[in-house]
Structures are given as C-alpha cells and as structure tokens.
Scaffold this motif. Sequence first.
Motif, PDB file in Angstrom:
ATOM      1  N   MET A   1     -15.167 -54.406 -25.060  1.00  0.00           N
ATOM      2  CA  MET A   1     -14.746 -53.365 -24.119  1.00  0.00           C
ATOM      3  C   MET A   1     -14.459 -53.967 -22.741  1.00  0.00           C
ATOM      4  SD  MET A   1     -14.595 -50.583 -25.828  1.00  0.00           S
ATOM      5  CE  MET A   1     -15.228 -49.963 -27.393  1.00  0.00           C
ATOM      6  N   LEU A   2     -15.301 -54.898 -22.312  1.00  0.00           N
ATOM      7  CA  LEU A   2     -15.078 -55.549 -21.026  1.00  0.00           C
ATOM      8  C   LEU A   2     -13.759 -56.313 -21.040  1.00  0.00           C
ATOM      9  CD1 LEU A   2     -16.072 -56.275 -18.191  1.00  0.00           C
ATOM     10  CD2 LEU A   2     -17.301 -58.222 -19.213  1.00  0.00           C
ATOM     11  N   TRP A   3     -13.473 -56.983 -22.151  1.00  0.00           N
ATOM     12  CA  TRP A   3     -12.185 -57.685 -22.281  1.00  0.00           C
ATOM     13  C   TRP A   3     -11.035 -56.703 -22.135  1.00  0.00           C
ATOM     14  CZ3 TRP A   3      -8.755 -56.481 -26.277  1.00  0.00           C
ATOM     15  CH2 TRP A   3      -7.577 -57.242 -26.285  1.00  0.00           C
ATOM     16  N   ARG A   4     -11.144 -55.541 -22.761  1.00  0.00           N
ATOM     17  CA  ARG A   4     -10.082 -54.540 -22.682  1.00  0.00           C
ATOM     18  C   ARG A   4      -9.871 -54.084 -21.242  1.00  0.00           C
ATOM     19  NH1 ARG A   4      -5.846 -52.486 -25.810  1.00  0.00           N
ATOM     20  NH2 ARG A   4      -5.470 -50.290 -25.239  1.00  0.00           N
ATOM     21  N   TRP A   5     -10.962 -53.859 -20.509  1.00  0.00           N
ATOM     22  CA  TRP A   5     -10.834 -53.427 -19.119  1.00  0.00           C
ATOM     23  C   TRP A   5     -10.146 -54.492 -18.281  1.00  0.00           C
ATOM     24  CZ3 TRP A   5     -11.097 -48.947 -16.714  1.00  0.00           C
ATOM     25  CH2 TRP A   5     -11.183 -48.933 -15.304  1.00  0.00           C
TER      26      TRP A   5
ATOM     27  N   LYS B   1      -6.307 -54.757 -18.048  1.00  0.00           N
ATOM     28  CA  LYS B   1      -5.663 -53.754 -17.190  1.00  0.00           C
ATOM     29  C   LYS B   1      -4.560 -52.980 -17.912  1.00  0.00           C
ATOM     30  CE  LYS B   1      -6.682 -56.072 -12.813  1.00  0.00           C
ATOM     31  NZ  LYS B   1      -6.137 -56.518 -11.495  1.00  0.00           N
ATOM     32  N   ARG B   2      -4.601 -52.936 -19.221  1.00  0.00           N
ATOM     33  CA  ARG B   2      -3.607 -52.142 -19.935  1.00  0.00           C
ATOM     34  C   ARG B   2      -3.748 -50.656 -19.626  1.00  0.00           C
ATOM     35  NH1 ARG B   2      -3.688 -54.961 -25.981  1.00  0.00           N
ATOM     36  NH2 ARG B   2      -3.135 -57.061 -25.284  1.00  0.00           N
ATOM     37  N   TRP B   3      -4.947 -50.227 -19.304  1.00  0.00           N
ATOM     38  CA  TRP B   3      -5.197 -48.830 -18.971  1.00  0.00           C
ATOM     39  C   TRP B   3      -4.425 -48.378 -17.735  1.00  0.00           C
ATOM     40  CZ3 TRP B   3      -7.254 -48.648 -14.110  1.00  0.00           C
ATOM     41  CH2 TRP B   3      -7.904 -49.814 -13.660  1.00  0.00           C
ATOM     42  N   GLN B   4      -3.961 -49.324 -16.903  1.00  0.00           N
ATOM     43  CA  GLN B   4      -3.227 -48.956 -15.698  1.00  0.00           C
ATOM     44  C   GLN B   4      -1.851 -48.374 -16.013  1.00  0.00           C
ATOM     45  OE1 GLN B   4      -3.145 -52.199 -12.880  1.00  0.00           O
ATOM     46  NE2 GLN B   4      -5.316 -52.006 -12.405  1.00  0.00           N
TER      47      GLN B   4
ATOM     48  N   ARG C   1     -11.974 -52.232  -9.578  1.00  0.00           N
ATOM     49  CA  ARG C   1     -13.136 -52.838  -8.931  1.00  0.00           C
ATOM     50  C   ARG C   1     -14.371 -51.951  -9.045  1.00  0.00           C
ATOM     51  NH1 ARG C   1      -9.118 -53.816  -5.034  1.00  0.00           N
ATOM     52  NH2 ARG C   1      -9.938 -52.111  -3.740  1.00  0.00           N
ATOM     53  N   THR C   2     -14.164 -50.640  -9.037  1.00  0.00           N
ATOM     54  CA  THR C   2     -15.292 -49.708  -9.138  1.00  0.00           C
ATOM     55  C   THR C   2     -16.031 -49.872 -10.459  1.00  0.00           C
ATOM     56  OG1 THR C   2     -14.247 -48.071  -7.694  1.00  0.00           O
ATOM     57  CG2 THR C   2     -15.929 -47.266  -9.221  1.00  0.00           C
ATOM     58  N   CYS C   3     -15.297 -50.032 -11.545  1.00  0.00           N
ATOM     59  CA  CYS C   3     -15.930 -50.221 -12.849  1.00  0.00           C
ATOM     60  C   CYS C   3     -16.774 -51.490 -12.878  1.00  0.00           C
ATOM     61  CB  CYS C   3     -14.860 -50.268 -13.944  1.00  0.00           C
ATOM     62  SG  CYS C   3     -15.489 -50.765 -15.562  1.00  0.00           S
ATOM     63  N   LEU C   4     -16.224 -52.595 -12.396  1.00  0.00           N
ATOM     64  CA  LEU C   4     -16.949 -53.867 -12.436  1.00  0.00           C
ATOM     65  C   LEU C   4     -18.190 -53.832 -11.552  1.00  0.00           C
ATOM     66  CD1 LEU C   4     -13.974 -56.411 -12.383  1.00  0.00           C
ATOM     67  CD2 LEU C   4     -15.227 -55.504 -14.355  1.00  0.00           C
ATOM     68  N   LYS C   5     -18.086 -53.166 -10.420  1.00  0.00           N
ATOM     69  CA  LYS C   5     -19.247 -53.040  -9.541  1.00  0.00           C
ATOM     70  C   LYS C   5     -20.337 -52.212 -10.208  1.00  0.00           C
ATOM     71  CE  LYS C   5     -20.656 -51.306  -4.995  1.00  0.00           C
ATOM     72  NZ  LYS C   5     -20.188 -50.642  -3.733  1.00  0.00           N
ATOM     73  N   SER C   6     -19.926 -51.113 -10.819  1.00  0.00           N
ATOM     74  CA  SER C   6     -20.890 -50.256 -11.514  1.00  0.00           C
ATOM     75  C   SER C   6     -21.559 -51.005 -12.658  1.00  0.00           C
ATOM     76  CB  SER C   6     -20.187 -49.006 -12.057  1.00  0.00           C
ATOM     77  OG  SER C   6     -19.656 -48.226 -11.011  1.00  0.00           O
TER      78      SER C   6
ATOM     79  N   ALA D   1      -9.599 -43.465 -17.330  1.00  0.00           N
ATOM     80  CA  ALA D   1      -8.266 -43.994 -17.006  1.00  0.00           C
ATOM     81  C   ALA D   1      -7.219 -43.594 -18.029  1.00  0.00           C
ATOM     82  CB  ALA D   1      -8.336 -45.518 -16.896  1.00  0.00           C
ATOM     83  N   GLY D   2      -7.632 -42.972 -19.135  1.00  0.00           N
ATOM     84  CA  GLY D   2      -6.681 -42.534 -20.147  1.00  0.00           C
ATOM     85  C   GLY D   2      -6.651 -43.390 -21.399  1.00  0.00           C
ATOM     86  N   ASP D   3      -7.391 -44.494 -21.399  1.00  0.00           N
ATOM     87  CA  ASP D   3      -7.413 -45.390 -22.565  1.00  0.00           C
ATOM     88  C   ASP D   3      -8.566 -44.966 -23.478  1.00  0.00           C
ATOM     89  OD1 ASP D   3      -7.055 -47.417 -24.349  1.00  0.00           O
ATOM     90  OD2 ASP D   3      -7.527 -49.046 -22.973  1.00  0.00           O
ATOM     91  N   ALA D   4      -8.371 -43.859 -24.188  1.00  0.00           N
ATOM     92  CA  ALA D   4      -9.455 -43.279 -24.977  1.00  0.00           C
ATOM     93  C   ALA D   4      -9.465 -43.734 -26.425  1.00  0.00           C
ATOM     94  CB  ALA D   4      -9.378 -41.751 -24.923  1.00  0.00           C
TER      95      ALA D   4
END
Length: 457
Positions: free
Chosen positions: A429-433, A436-439, A310-315, A378-381
């Motif tokens: 990039m937004l699609w990737r976020w 939620k694979r980064w979780q 949620r923090t990413c989307l708000k930012s 989040a580690g998805d570099a």
Amino acid sequence: MTKTQKKLTLFALTWPIFIELGLRMLMGNADTLMLSRYSDDAVAAVGVANQLVSVLLVMFGFVAMGTGIVVSQYLGAGEKRKASEVAVVALGANLLFGLFLSLMMIVFGRTFLQWMGLPDELMSDALTFLRIVGGAAVLQAVMMAISATVRSHGFAKDAMYVTLGMNVLNVIGNYLFIFGPFGLPVLGVLGVSMSTAIAQVCGLIVMFVILVKRMDGALPFKLLLKFPRYALVNILKIGVPSAGEHLSYMSSQVMITFLITMIGIGALTTKVYTQNLMMFIYLFSMAIAQGTQILIGHLVGAREQETAYRTCLKSLKIGIMVSLGMACVMSLFRENMLGLFTDDADIVALGSTLILMTILLEPGRVFNLVVISSLRAAGDAKFPVYLGILSMWGVSVPLAYLLGIYLGYGLVGVWAAFIVDEWLRGLLMLWRWRTKRWQQMSLVQSVQAPVQEGAAG
C-alpha cells in the motif's frame, strides 16, 4: 467559514475520534469484562456472535465511508449544497439496508452461527445476543451515516460525546442486568444484549438531533421521496470498492475464527480476551487514519494534491511511533491486564505470548489503516480491495491453517499469519501511495458532472 463547517486540522480531527473509538471499544470491553464475572462460556459465545455483528457494521460502513469521502471532497471544492444532498440520500440508503440485514440476523441467526462451527453448548447465549444486538443493527447503520456527515464537516467532538453517553448507559444496564442489584433478576447475556440495544436507541436519537442542529436545517429530507439516483451512485462508486477490502478482512477473520474453534473453546476465549486488549494498542492508528481520510478528502477536493501526499506520510510516521510504543507498554503489563478478564493460568500464559507478538504486528497494521484510508480519500479505492483479497485469502487464511492447525502451533501460529499478512499488504500500500497514481483519480472531477446533471433534473 460557516456555522456548518469548521476549519480542519489533523489534531482537531484525530483527538476526538481517538476518544470516540476508545469509548466504542470500551463499550465492547465492558460487556466482556462484566460477562467474565458471570461465565467464561458466555464470553466465548458473545465473542463469536460479535464476529457476525462486526460483518454487519462493515456492510453498513460502505455507505457511511462513501458518504464521508464524497461529502469531504464536495466541502473541499466549496459544493456545500451537494454535500447536504449526499448526506440525506446516505441516511435513507442505510436505513433500508439496515432493516434488511437486521431481519436476516433475526431469522437466520442460528444458521449463521452453525456455519461458524459454534459448539452446541454456546449456541443459546450466542443466538440471544445475535438476535437482539444484530436485530437492532439498523440503529447503528443510520448512526454511522450521520456520524460520517458530522465528522466531515469538522464536528468530530459531537460523535465523541454521544458515544460517551452510550457507554455510561451500557455500563449501568450491564450492572443492573448481570449482577441483579435491588432484587432485579440476573439476565446474563440477555441483559447485556438489552443494555447494548437500549444505549444504541438513545445514541441514535441524540445524533439525529445534532445532525439537524449542525446543518442549520439545510438538509433536504424531501429528497428521500425522490431518492435521486445520482447521489446514491456517487456514494456507491466510492463506498462499494472501499467496503470490499473491509468485507474481505472480516470474512477472512470469520474463517480464521472457525479454524480456532477446531483448536478448542479455551483458544477461542483467549482470542476474544487478547483481541479486546489489542484494540487499545492500535486505537490511535485507527483515529489518525480516519482523521487523515477526512483531511485528505478536503485537500483533494480543493486540488491540493502535494499537500495531501505529505499529510499521509506524516500521519504514517506518527502512527507507527505511537502504536509501537503502546504495544511495548501493553507487553510490560500483559499478565495483569489479562488477569482482569480471567484467572485461568493457561489463558493468561497463551494470551501473554500473543500480546508480545503484537510488537511485530502493530507497525504493519498501521500501514494498512493510514495508507488505505488515504488512498480511499483520494479516489483510489479499488487497488486496496484487489490486494486485500489476494493477501487475506491467499496468505492469511491458508497460513493460519498451516501454522495453527496442520503444524500444531495453535494460536501462536495464527498470530504469525496475521503478522505476515499485515506487513505484506502494508508495504505494498505504501508503494502504491508513493507512485502518486491516485493524483489522477480526483473524485471531484469524476462526480461533479453527474451531480450537476442530476440536480438539474
């Protein structure tokens, strides 16, 4: 909460980073503005040389970026000792790396500028700037590692104050060396280069003192003699893929600069002036992206994945609104702002058109700045690297050549290519976020085991 770590909020992180980035950009703009009173050709020469210096900063940044993310996640997980160990190793790594690349700029600077197609009449000034500022880039390398550590602990204001002091020193030095008051010699590009290097020396000294003070002497500098492999591996595991996206962007920009030299020196000068103004448009987006990266690093380290999402989307929403508003305001005063740099009517007219196009460009750029920073934290570099290379070199560069050179639209065509590239990458990039694979890519899980093993050794 200990003295070496502060409670983090997005606002507390973002506003000092916002001011710091503004001051850093002002430092470059002060060079350009003050040099413009000396010579337009000098501005173009320094602009091209700065492209190479920017590539150096990207190279140094992969250690600093990896450091910031690993330190943030360790702090989020409560592993403060491991965070300090990583910070010390990062300092040593960037020092050695910085010395090597600075030497490359001094020895092979002319060759690099020739590869970029720099006109002969600009070579002398560009080479002077590159050998002094590029040769002193090791100072920036060490400072970037220190700043990443200090910010990750929540002390973002420290770097802001140091950057303010560097700006003051730089402006004073520029005035003395460019305008020659009190009978001082007018040194032009040489003077600007010396002023920048001196300001960086002073800034590094102060930042190192701040680092030692903020960490309460808890930095194990003896590790520099052992240089434990585990810490460097963990930094590079995150930093190298992250740097790949930045390096791809910068190298594609160097290629596009080469294309612009084919259009003419006037186009090159217009690009330098316009991009200096554009930096202030997406300044807030850069600040909120860096603040979000630190915050998400802590949240992921603490296993608060949904809050991080949620923090990413708000930012992102905040970044889009502010950058779009700034682009519109800049467009209203575009001619006056360009007039600060030059009185050449052709440059002002073309630059004004490019600034209008930023209304389309900046929202797309926000996606990349904010979401890519969140993915890294989040580690998805790796995903941003693969997609970035594909888009920049498969879309941006060839489209810039097609529209700008082949079809003859010049800089307008180049800017159109920028718009397509930013929006394509940003939406993906937004699609990737959102997937939620980064979780499933928690950095704490991936680095804790080797760190414990290395510490035991």
